[in-house]
Design an enzyme around this catalytic site. Sequence first.
Site, mmCIF file in Angstrom:
data_model
loop_
_atom_site.group_PDB
_atom_site.id
_atom_site.type_symbol
_atom_site.label_atom_id
_atom_site.label_comp_id
_atom_site.label_asym_id
_atom_site.label_seq_id
_atom_site.Cartn_x
_atom_site.Cartn_y
_atom_site.Cartn_z
ATOM 1 N N TYR A 67 0.843 -1.314 0.075
ATOM 2 C CA TYR A 67 0.050 0.090 0.112
ATOM 3 C C TYR A 67 0.980 1.285 -0.028
ATOM 4 O O TYR A 67 0.494 2.088 -0.709
ATOM 5 C CB TYR A 67 -0.897 -0.127 1.109
ATOM 6 C CG TYR A 67 -1.762 1.429 1.209
ATOM 7 C CD1 TYR A 67 -2.852 1.628 0.426
ATOM 8 C CD2 TYR A 67 -1.187 2.246 2.420
ATOM 9 C CE1 TYR A 67 -3.614 2.995 0.737
ATOM 10 C CE2 TYR A 67 -1.951 3.239 2.443
ATOM 11 C CZ TYR A 67 -2.915 3.662 1.666
ATOM 12 O OH TYR A 67 -3.671 4.836 1.610
ATOM 13 N N GLU A 108 -11.736 4.998 4.656
ATOM 14 C CA GLU A 108 -11.166 5.881 5.811
ATOM 15 C C GLU A 108 -12.208 6.116 6.838
ATOM 16 O O GLU A 108 -11.874 6.288 7.921
ATOM 17 C CB GLU A 108 -10.836 7.551 5.301
ATOM 18 C CG GLU A 108 -9.604 7.435 4.499
ATOM 19 C CD GLU A 108 -8.245 7.435 5.405
ATOM 20 O OE1 GLU A 108 -8.342 7.325 6.709
ATOM 21 O OE2 GLU A 108 -7.145 7.378 4.789
ATOM 22 N N TRP A 135 -5.122 1.160 10.013
ATOM 23 C CA TRP A 135 -5.301 0.838 8.531
ATOM 24 C C TRP A 135 -5.035 -0.584 8.224
ATOM 25 O O TRP A 135 -5.686 -0.842 7.051
ATOM 26 C CB TRP A 135 -4.280 2.112 7.948
ATOM 27 C CG TRP A 135 -4.504 2.245 6.434
ATOM 28 C CD1 TRP A 135 -3.463 1.981 5.546
ATOM 29 C CD2 TRP A 135 -5.665 2.674 5.908
ATOM 30 N NE1 TRP A 135 -4.278 2.019 4.286
ATOM 31 C CE2 TRP A 135 -5.326 2.663 4.325
ATOM 32 C CE3 TRP A 135 -6.965 3.147 6.266
ATOM 33 C CZ2 TRP A 135 -6.400 2.961 3.416
ATOM 34 C CZ3 TRP A 135 -7.815 3.287 5.055
ATOM 35 C CH2 TRP A 135 -7.667 3.449 3.987
#
Length: 164
Positions: A17, A39, A47
């Site tokens: 990522y 988000e 995350w």
Amino acid sequence: MTRHRCTWATTPLLVAYHDAEWGVPARDDRTLFEFLVLETAQAGLSWSTILQRREGYRRAFAGFDPERVARFGPREIAALLEDASIIRNRRKIEAAVQNARAFLQVQAEFGTFAAYIWGFVDGEPRVNHWRSPADVPSSSPESVAMSRDLRQRVFTFVGPPLCY
């Protein structure tokens, strides 16, 4: 050439990522909607947890198609609350649906969501040169302004840290 990575890129998923998406300017509305949904789901979680469920989110939220998500009603929300491949938090799921509706309104007004969102930084990415993770703020004047405007447009879960 040595690649410099943020200290949080500690697993293969986070490294991938980081190297392919983190900090890469996105101007595609579907990509921007995907990040908005993810988000929103991430609030209060890591995350990494969200990235591990990304494919579940992609399936559950109609390939991140804001037009389809905006049409989700009580039946679809109930089904999402039973879907173990995503975070089953009613407020976050309802926020994704509400944000899809607001997203479409912004597209109607500005032509694209990207045109609207990039307007907060005059169309140019901000490049910072922090010396340590402790130096990185959780918001900026631009993210505060963006958050305020998004909230006026009835987006939810869009505080300054998310916008930053």
